[in-house]
Structure formats: structure tokens, C-alpha cells
Design an enzyme around this catalytic site. Sequence first.
Site, PDB file in Angstrom:
ATOM      1  N   ASP A 349       0.849  -1.197   0.000  1.00 27.66           N
ATOM      2  CA  ASP A 349       0.000   0.000   0.000  1.00 27.66           C
ATOM      3  C   ASP A 349       0.881   1.242   0.000  1.00 27.66           C
ATOM      4  OD1 ASP A 349      -2.916   0.983   0.469  1.00 27.66           O
ATOM      5  OD2 ASP A 349      -1.675   2.141   1.855  1.00 27.66           O
ATOM      6  N   ASN A 357      -2.490  12.725  -3.580  1.00 32.58           N
ATOM      7  CA  ASN A 357      -3.429  13.099  -4.643  1.00 32.58           C
ATOM      8  C   ASN A 357      -4.000  14.489  -4.418  1.00 32.58           C
ATOM      9  OD1 ASN A 357      -3.687  11.372  -6.787  1.00 32.58           O
ATOM     10  ND2 ASN A 357      -5.297  10.115  -5.915  1.00 32.58           N
ATOM     11  N   HIS A 362      -4.570  14.499  -9.423  1.00 33.43           N
ATOM     12  CA  HIS A 362      -4.742  13.108  -9.860  1.00 33.43           C
ATOM     13  C   HIS A 362      -3.719  12.682 -10.904  1.00 33.43           C
ATOM     14  CE1 HIS A 362      -8.349  12.187  -7.598  1.00 33.43           C
ATOM     15  NE2 HIS A 362      -8.861  13.382  -7.952  1.00 33.43           N
ATOM     16  N   ASP A 366      -1.431   9.491 -10.545  1.00 37.84           N
ATOM     17  CA  ASP A 366      -1.301   8.435 -11.553  1.00 37.84           C
ATOM     18  C   ASP A 366       0.160   8.170 -11.887  1.00 37.84           C
ATOM     19  OD1 ASP A 366      -4.028   8.231 -11.637  1.00 37.84           O
ATOM     20  OD2 ASP A 366      -4.282   9.316 -13.527  1.00 37.84           O
ATOM     21  N   GLU A 394      -4.525   2.323  -4.671  1.00 38.58           N
ATOM     22  CA  GLU A 394      -3.078   2.456  -4.452  1.00 38.58           C
ATOM     23  C   GLU A 394      -2.470   1.183  -3.886  1.00 38.58           C
ATOM     24  OE1 GLU A 394      -5.007   4.017  -0.635  1.00 38.58           O
ATOM     25  OE2 GLU A 394      -5.462   3.871  -2.770  1.00 38.58           O
ATOM     26  N   LYS A 401       5.550 -18.340  -5.014  1.00 39.19           N
ATOM     27  CA  LYS A 401       5.436 -19.784  -4.850  1.00 39.19           C
ATOM     28  C   LYS A 401       6.659 -20.315  -4.105  1.00 39.19           C
ATOM     29  CE  LYS A 401       2.791 -20.720  -9.092  1.00 39.19           C
ATOM     30  NZ  LYS A 401       2.786 -21.481 -10.372  1.00 39.19           N
TER      31      LYS A 401
END
Length: 478
Positions: A349, A357, A362, A366, A394, A401
Site C-alpha cells: 500500500d 493526490n 490526480h 497516476d 493504491e 510460490k
Amino acid sequence: MPKSLTPTDTHQLLHIPSSSTHKRAAICVAIFLFIVSMLILPFGERMLPEVKPFLPAFIAWFLFGDFMTAYLLYSQFRAARSMSLLVLSCTYLYTALITLPHILTFPGVFSDTGLIGAGDQSAVWLWVLWHGGFPAGIMLYVWTSWKTSAPLKPRGLGRKGAAAIMVVLGIVLGAYLLVTLGNDVLPRIIQKGNFRALLDSGIGPVVWMLNMLALVLLLVVHRGRSVLHLWLTVAVFVFLLDVTLTLFSGARYSLGWYAARTNSLISATVVICSLMYEVNKLYIRMVKNREQLLSSRQRLEEANEQLTRLSEMDGLTEIPNRRAFDDKLSEAMKSSAAGSYPAALLLVDVDYFKAYNDHYGHLGGDAVLKEVAAALEQTASASSLASAYRYGGEEFAVIMKEAGPEEAAALGEQIREAVARLQISHEHSQVSPHVSVSIGVHSRIVRDGETGQQLVDQADRALYRAKEAGRNRVEING
């Protein structure tokens, strides 16, 4: 009105419509042979040397042409279930078979007087039955194609074909017995190799009229609409020229006699040659269509692969999206349960992204997501066991694995450091002057029946603890 070709007919090889090119070629062949025959006709009685191998070679070629034509027509009869095609096939089979006793009874080929009980009239009467039987078969074909249009029932098709072949064999056998056993009672139509009696007796003109009638019927009923009917008309026309030259040749081994035999060969092979030409064209077309089909299939597969990639790709960050994540997580869960090795999930996060923002807009947000996604994917791809995804907003995710908690946490730390090295200014972050990330890690061996959501919930709890502990860190939920 004559029956026209239907769309179903055009799917059959022998009902391919004749083009203007076909018709021009057929007319040119017919005119050329007519002119040559008419030029020869006045000199037809001029005697030429007797070439012994000529008749055996002529019969061999004739047999090959008519047997192949009969076989191809019979094959199409089985495919189209057309009675008229069976009649036409049997007509060519008859002309092929009748030449066998003709050559064996012909004097001077295998013996001076001929073989198999030949009399002095046997060979010429077999010629009459040969050259009269062919136009009779053509007329029967025209009548059958006019009267019958519905295909035969598939059941018993082979028996009908076998019965027709047996009838032809019976007719040929009967003709042989007639001209050998009845040699002394049949009208004498040849005298010491001279054909004048054949013409004067009226038998020759009857044969000529049969061929003319067959030609006229073909022209009136079918008019050369298909490749088969076009070249069949040419064959009958050339056969008529053969009869004409024979009647006026005067004797065997004359110029007209040799020319007539040559016309017989052309008549026997013109249909099979034209049909084999069409077979070759169909084969070439089939190969081209197959190549186009394979090319189209390849392009379709490439397009499908591209669509699949696009459907599983995040439009902004250009890394796999949530849909791809769900599929990969399900696969990792199954592999873990089957192989008893751990599966790990990292949830990433961006810290204080809303504040970023609000301050930078914005477009700036982005741009940050793109750079973070690139750093995350590059770091994850360094390990062959890890893959990165945009989870939503976000948030990002990494699936590993065969990775225990320590290995997963180590990868998480590498991701955190990679984002920090971007040095993206974040004035409203409360943990760093630059953009940073918090990471939650969970790893375990999956048991049968567990879902991917359970793994996500555990990783999400670890992420929550990382945020509670001050962000810009990696937390493990063991």
C-alpha cells in the site's frame, strides 16, 4: 426446359460450371480437329504402311483413358448418388471392355486371322457395336439426367453399381459371342480389309446417325453448361469424326483409317484430361484455402492472446490487474495444497496516497502509481517465483510460490527499498519526505478446501499492523 444446375450440384467435381475460357478452349479443339479431318477426308483412301505396333498401342491408350474416365465417373456416382452418372460411367466401361475382344479378333495383330474364335467379320462387327454402343449410352445418359433429378438412397448404392457393372459385362460377353459364333450369318460388311460394304450396306450410316443424334441431344439438353457436359460434347463430336473418316477411309491402314483411330484416342482422353485438370485446380485451391485458414487461425490465436493480455492488464500501470491476480492466486493455492510447499502473498500500500493526490493532483497520483508499479514489478520479476499485480486503487500485490515467511519478508524489504530509491517527493507524508510503501506478508502451506480470500485476509492483517506501527515497513502475519 433442361434441368439447370443447383448450388448442391456445383459442389460436385463433375458439375463445375463451364466458364467462357472453357468454352473457347473446347470450341478451338473441336474446330481444329474438324478442319484436320476434313482436309484428310479427300485423301482418306490413300494407303500407308502397316505399322504393327500401332493397334496394340492404340488399344492400350484407349483402355487407359476410358477405364480412368469410367472410374472417376463411378466415384462421383457414389458421392452424388446420381443414376445418370452411373449410366455414363457404364457407357465408358462398355467402350473400354468392347475394345478387348476387338483387338483380339483383329486379323494381323496377334495372329493372321485373329484370336478367340474370330471370323473374318468379327473385328468389324465389334467396331460397329463399339461405335454404335457409345452414342447409345450417351443418349441413355441424356435421357436419365433429364428424367431423374432426385439422388438415390444411400442404402443399396453399392449393389446398384455392382448390378450395372454386371449388366455391362453381360452385354460385352453377348456381343463377343454374337460376332464369333454368328460370324457366318451376320451381314458381310468388310471384304479383304475393304470398308466399302460397311458404307453401302447402310450399317455404317446408321452408326453415323446414332453418333450425330447423341451429339445433337447433348447440345440441346445440356448445352455445355458444366465442364463435364462441355467436354463430353467434344468427345462425342470427335467420335463422330472418327466414324466419318472410317466410313470413307476405304480400307484398314489407309490415311483415313489412321486418322480415325487418332480421333478415337482423343475422344477417349479428352473428358478425363479436362476433369483431371479441374481436379488439379481444386487441389491447388484447397491448398491455398488451407494456407489461408492456417494463417487466419494463427492471426486469430494471436488476437485472442492479445485480448487475453489486455483483459488481464491494468490500463494505468501496465502490470497484471485484479482479474489476473485472482487466477494466479487460485493456481498458487492449488499448487501449494498439492505439493505441500508454502504459498506467500504480499499486499503493498502506498503510504498517505490520498494526501499525495490532494496536493499534487490526480495526474501526479497516476504518475506515482506507474513508477511504484514499475519498481515493484522489476523487483518481483528478479525472482522466478514471484509476480506483481495491481490489486486496486493504491494497493498492489505480489504472489510467491515455494516461499516461506522469511523469503517473502525479504522480498517485501527489497520492494520497500526500491520504492524509496525512486526519491519521489511527498511533502504531506508523515513518515518520509519521499513516497514510501507499507507491506503485509503472509505465507503458509495451504490445506485442501482453503480459499484465496483466506490468504488475502491474513496478508491484509499484516498490512494493517504495518500501518499501525508507523508505515514504511514490512510486517509478517505468521
